[in-house]
Enzyme design. Sequence first.
Site, PDB file in Angstrom:
ATOM      1  N   SER A  93       0.803  -1.233   0.000  1.00 46.29           N
ATOM      2  CA  SER A  93       0.000   0.000   0.000  1.00 46.29           C
ATOM      3  C   SER A  93       0.830   1.274   0.000  1.00 46.29           C
ATOM      4  O   SER A  93       0.279   2.348  -0.228  1.00 46.29           O
ATOM      5  CB  SER A  93      -0.936   0.008   1.202  1.00 46.29           C
ATOM      6  N   LYS A 126       0.475   3.306  -2.996  1.00 46.45           N
ATOM      7  CA  LYS A 126      -0.685   4.195  -3.200  1.00 46.45           C
ATOM      8  C   LYS A 126      -0.257   5.656  -3.191  1.00 46.45           C
ATOM      9  O   LYS A 126      -0.891   6.510  -3.810  1.00 46.45           O
ATOM     10  CB  LYS A 126      -1.747   3.939  -2.124  1.00 46.45           C
ATOM     11  N   TYR A 130      -2.902  -2.086 -10.346  1.00 43.18           N
ATOM     12  CA  TYR A 130      -2.877  -2.025  -8.879  1.00 43.18           C
ATOM     13  C   TYR A 130      -2.026  -3.157  -8.309  1.00 43.18           C
ATOM     14  O   TYR A 130      -1.163  -2.947  -7.463  1.00 43.18           O
ATOM     15  CB  TYR A 130      -4.312  -2.075  -8.340  1.00 43.18           C
ATOM     16  N   TYR A 175      -4.363   3.609   8.099  1.00 41.49           N
ATOM     17  CA  TYR A 175      -5.752   3.111   8.076  1.00 41.49           C
ATOM     18  C   TYR A 175      -6.497   3.446   9.361  1.00 41.49           C
ATOM     19  O   TYR A 175      -6.380   4.553   9.875  1.00 41.49           O
ATOM     20  CB  TYR A 175      -5.779   1.593   7.826  1.00 41.49           C
ATOM     21  N   VAL A 208       1.139  -4.003   3.718  1.00 37.60           N
ATOM     22  CA  VAL A 208       1.080  -5.332   4.337  1.00 37.60           C
ATOM     23  C   VAL A 208       2.324  -6.194   4.076  1.00 37.60           C
ATOM     24  O   VAL A 208       2.429  -7.298   4.599  1.00 37.60           O
ATOM     25  CB  VAL A 208      -0.199  -6.125   3.960  1.00 37.60           C
TER      26      VAL A 208
HETATM   27  N1  GLN Z   1      -2.023  -5.328  -2.159  1.00 43.38           N
HETATM   28  C1  GLN Z   1      -2.635  -5.228  -0.860  1.00 43.38           C
HETATM   29  C2  GLN Z   1      -4.144  -5.409  -0.970  1.00 43.38           C
HETATM   30  O1  GLN Z   1      -4.733  -4.939  -1.885  1.00 43.38           O
HETATM   31  C3  GLN Z   1      -2.298  -3.911  -0.259  1.00 43.38           C
HETATM   32  C4  GLN Z   1      -2.929  -3.702   1.096  1.00 43.38           C
HETATM   33  C5  GLN Z   1      -2.027  -3.057   2.094  1.00 43.38           C
HETATM   34  O2  GLN Z   1      -0.811  -2.983   1.951  1.00 43.38           O
HETATM   35  N2  GLN Z   1      -2.613  -2.624   3.198  1.00 43.38           N
HETATM   36  O3  GLN Z   1      -4.755  -5.995  -0.133  1.00 43.38           O
END
Ligand code: GLN
Length: 305
Positions: free
Chosen positions: A61, A64, A189, A241, A259
Amino acid sequence: MDEMLTAIVDAARPRFTEGKVATYIPELGKAQADALGLAVMTVEGEGHSAGDRDYPFSIQSISKLISLALALTELGEERVFSHVGVDPTPDPFNSIMRLEMDRVHRPYNPLVNAGAIAVISLLPYGESESRTAAVLDLARRLTANGTLAVNESIYRSEKTTSDRNRALAYFMKSTAILKGDVEDVLDSYFRQCSIEAAVGDLAVMGATLASGGINPVSGERVLSTRVCRVIRALMATCGMYDGSGEFAIRVGIPAKSGVGGGIVAVVPRRMGIAVCGPSLDGKGNSICGMEVLEELSRSMRLRVF
Ligand code: GLN
């Protein structure tokens, strides 16, 4: 400085037993739970690191931030934020619930999965391959590492299992928030989430955001000061988050987690910090990474709040 960083990493590492590596993307389950690396880069270009500094991890993430920076640069705030909000949500990063419940079907912010997928769909680059190339190019300029690349096994692992993200994306297509071909947007993505880096790379990216857009290693202006300010504000309010408020109190620095276990943190006008520890708490944030950042913030007086 190096001794202090090593002591902080060594003290935090045993806490990896309190969490778990992500397994919902099967390939991430292979991560080394007790790995812990830390890197710092000042806006003057002075770097330090400790622990498993060469441990490679997928940025997940954290990517992003990169696609959002690209969208803001190419399309402007008005267009981007007509498709995605800028406010925190108490829901988990992959939650679907509010997309349908709220009357305006915009995702809450660009740092939850739905918001990031919507932003990627706006990027003016044709198909997944050229969209990914543009994101990767910006990632390389932000990190001053021209060899950053997608980890193909992690990409394939997520692509074949990510039904939750597919559900989010198809729902957004039905409400006209997501533009273009759903599977093609998702492909970008998954690829950007699978970009592999080490903490040193993300510390340079953090320093670039801290300086207002000038990469301290390459000397290149990569982003505008305004784009950096928007990104830092969103990191502070939404970057961890549904743990963002708690993190703001504990650590007090804008940050973004993934993650894969990575966290990039930005101390405005001073430095970028990156940590990676793949053992995660229930919200998907690195347990040891947060511990390291809390201790570093305390000992170097880094908090901005
Ligand atoms: N690729 C992961 C997902 O879409 C990214 C989520 C994350 O890093 N929190 O679930």
